[in-house]
Design a protein around this motif. Structure first.
Motif, mmCIF file in Angstrom:
data_model
loop_
_atom_site.group_PDB
_atom_site.id
_atom_site.type_symbol
_atom_site.label_atom_id
_atom_site.label_comp_id
_atom_site.label_asym_id
_atom_site.label_seq_id
_atom_site.Cartn_x
_atom_site.Cartn_y
_atom_site.Cartn_z
ATOM 1 N N ARG A 22 47.219 28.400 82.405
ATOM 2 C CA ARG A 22 47.267 28.780 80.985
ATOM 3 C C ARG A 22 45.893 29.180 80.474
ATOM 4 O O ARG A 22 45.741 30.146 79.726
ATOM 5 C CB ARG A 22 47.826 27.617 80.154
ATOM 6 C CG ARG A 22 49.325 27.386 80.340
ATOM 7 C CD ARG A 22 49.880 26.582 79.168
ATOM 8 N NE ARG A 22 49.266 25.267 79.097
ATOM 9 C CZ ARG A 22 49.743 24.172 79.669
ATOM 10 N NH1 ARG A 22 50.858 24.246 80.385
ATOM 11 N NH2 ARG A 22 49.125 23.003 79.549
ATOM 12 N N SER A 23 44.876 28.416 80.862
ATOM 13 C CA SER A 23 43.513 28.760 80.442
ATOM 14 C C SER A 23 43.100 30.118 80.994
ATOM 15 O O SER A 23 42.503 30.940 80.292
ATOM 16 C CB SER A 23 42.542 27.680 80.913
ATOM 17 O OG SER A 23 41.223 28.023 80.561
ATOM 18 N N ALA A 26 44.834 32.785 78.995
ATOM 19 C CA ALA A 26 44.202 32.950 77.677
ATOM 20 C C ALA A 26 42.902 33.731 77.796
ATOM 21 O O ALA A 26 42.619 34.625 76.974
ATOM 22 C CB ALA A 26 43.944 31.569 77.051
ATOM 23 N N GLU A 30 41.981 37.374 76.125
ATOM 24 C CA GLU A 30 40.772 37.584 75.309
ATOM 25 C C GLU A 30 39.958 38.748 75.856
ATOM 26 O O GLU A 30 39.458 39.591 75.103
ATOM 27 C CB GLU A 30 39.944 36.296 75.318
ATOM 28 C CG GLU A 30 38.777 36.317 74.347
ATOM 29 C CD GLU A 30 39.234 36.231 72.917
ATOM 30 O OE1 GLU A 30 38.392 36.508 72.043
ATOM 31 O OE2 GLU A 30 40.411 35.913 72.669
ATOM 32 N N THR A 400 46.294 21.574 70.469
ATOM 33 C CA THR A 400 45.171 22.228 71.169
ATOM 34 C C THR A 400 44.467 23.241 70.296
ATOM 35 O O THR A 400 43.311 23.580 70.556
ATOM 36 C CB THR A 400 45.676 22.944 72.428
ATOM 37 O OG1 THR A 400 46.616 23.961 72.046
ATOM 38 C CG2 THR A 400 46.327 21.969 73.385
ATOM 39 N N GLU A 402 44.813 26.314 70.256
ATOM 40 C CA GLU A 402 44.532 27.442 71.147
ATOM 41 C C GLU A 402 43.151 27.325 71.790
ATOM 42 O O GLU A 402 42.476 28.315 72.051
ATOM 43 C CB GLU A 402 44.661 28.772 70.401
ATOM 44 C CG GLU A 402 46.062 29.023 69.870
ATOM 45 C CD GLU A 402 46.221 30.402 69.266
ATOM 46 O OE1 GLU A 402 45.303 31.223 69.469
ATOM 47 O OE2 GLU A 402 47.245 30.651 68.614
#
Length: 461
Positions: A22-23, A26, A30, A400, A402
């Motif tokens: 997931r990180s 993300a 970005e 979290t 995000e």
């Protein structure tokens, strides 16, 4: 029990892998957002020179047309004035020639009258006749003088009209020249303004290009940071895989030993009592060996973490908020160990609890756009050993916002770094509170480095 521990470790490893995925996703989103923004900015910059060229061409064409029109008007007015002057001069010359002829005629008549008078005086006998002739001559002379005066007045009027026309033509020519000079001055000012606009446009283009270069540099730095984070995550994943393999190997070894011990016990159960006693002793030794192996495994798991590696939050900066949120600056800072808000953090192994921000929403609405919040804290390595390469800020509890993970650099003792957290806080209707917590820890061993960062949100709508 070992099987249950292995399954628990496998589940923890799967959760860690999922968080890493997931990180990474993300970070990829970005980076893609930065790339699209950079391409859009580049496209807008590519359109600026074309717009500048269009403005220059339009201004040059307008100035050329205005100059050509003024030149044509000036030439036409000059030609009309010259033709009027030539016509007036020609008329004045004709009138002058006619006046000279009249003067010559008058002189001839005067000479005739004088001659007739002399003849009348010399001849007394023809006095009456000469007197009549003299009267006739004088009458003719008066008539000629009247005609001459009338003709002279007419010529004077014509000459005055010609001079007035010449003056009017000269005044019109002067006004036309003045208007042309004014228009030329206006065009020169227009050209100067166009040059200034061009200079400003070029300066603006240079500023936009410089800003785009800064954004590209920031995007490149962000990409490198993301690559380092991905590398750290990959290292953590590899270490987790190695730890899982090592645990599986140790579990298999223990199972094999237990199987061998069970076989030995079954074999020795049919032997003599002495052998049974020896079997009991062997079983006791096996249990002691298993306990020793468990202690060794626990020591092996904690060997990579050293309590000498430590961190402390030195200070924090004011929050960067949107229009809808306000910060409670009075509560930002360290939290006392006796504060209920620090209980969860202390239970997680944190040695310092620090509130990095408390945000309040007064008029929140359900479904409104989330509010961006930027938190900054200065963290120092207060230990005697460098931080591990797998040190990171990891989400521990609450929403979290995000922001699940932030890899950190391996700081030397006494060095400091800025921890910048880009949070996305949702807006809600009604009243309520929430709290989120992040821990500074070694992601390879889950050992805490010391601080726990707490962010609180309050809705008062």
């Amino acid at each position: 029990e070992r099987s249950a521990a292995a399954e628990c470790f496998a589940r923890d490893l799967a959760d860690a892998e999922e968080r890493l995925m997931r990180s990474a996703e993300a970070r990829d989103r970005e980076i893609e957002r930065f790339r699209l923004a950079f391409e859009e900015q580049s496209a807008r910059l590519d359109e600026v020179p074309e717009k500048i060229r269009q403005v220059e061409a339009s201004a040059s064409a307008s100035a050329a047309q205005a100059i050509e029109a003024l030149t044509a008007e000036y030439a036409e007015a000059d030609s009309v004035a010259k033709e009027a002057v030539k016509a007036a001069q020609k008329l004045a010359e004709e009138r002058l020639e006619h006046t000279v002829e009249l003067l010559a005629m008058i002189g001839s008549l005067e000479r005739r009258a004088i001659k007739a008078e002399e003849e009348a005086q010399a001849s007394g006998e023809r006095a009456n006749t000469n007197e009549e002739a003299l009267r006739a001559a004088r009458h003719a002379e008066e008539r000629i003088r009247a005609e001459f005066q009338e003709q002279a007045w007419g010529e004077a009027e014509v000459l005055a009209a010609a001079r007035a026309s010449e003056r009017a033509a000269r005044e019109e020519l002067s006004s036309t020249r003045l208007a042309a000079e004014v228009e030329v001055a206006r065009l020169e000012k227009l050209v100067e303004s166009l040059k200034e606009a061009e200079q400003q446009a070029r300066q603006g283009t240079e500023d936009v290009l410089a800003a785009a270069a800064e954004e590209a540099k920031a995007a490149e730095e962000e990409r490198r940071h993301s690559e380092r984070a991905v590398a750290a995550l990959e290292m953590e994943f590899r270490q987790s895989c190695e730890s899982r393999e090592l645990a599986e190997q140790r579990s298999q070894g223990a199972e094999c030993k237990l199987a061998a011990m069970e076989i030995g016990m079954k074999t020795r159960s049919v032997e003599m009592a002495l052998l049974q006693k020896a079997s009991v002793e062997a079983q006791s030794k096996a249990e002691a060996t298993a306990k020793l192996m468990e202690k060794h495994a626990a020591a092996e798991a904690l060997r990579s973490w050293s309590p000498l590696a430590s961190a402390t939050v030195v200070r924090s900066e004011p929050l960067i908020l949107g229009m809808e949120a306000t910060e409670e600056t009075a509560v930002r800072g360290p939290i006392s160990d006796t504060d209920p808000a620090a209980a969860e953090a202390l239970a997680s192994g944190a040695r310092q609890v620090y509130r990095i921000g408390h945000v309040r929403f007064v008029d929140g609405e359900a479904g409104a756009q989330p509010e961006p919040v930027v938190c900054s804290a200065l963290v120092e390595n207060t230990g005697v050993e460098p931080w591990p390469a797998t040190a990171a800020v990891v989400h521990a509890s609450g929403d979290t916002l995000e922001f699940p993970l932030l890899p950190l650099a391996s700081l030397q003792p006494g060095e400091r770094c800025e921890v910048k957290m880009d949070l996305v806080v949702p807006q809600k209707s009604g009243r309520g509170r929430s709290s989120s917590m992040w821990l500074l820890r070694d992601t390879a061993t889950s050992a805490p480095l010391g601080p726990a960062l707490v962010f609180e949100t309050e809705w008062c709508g």
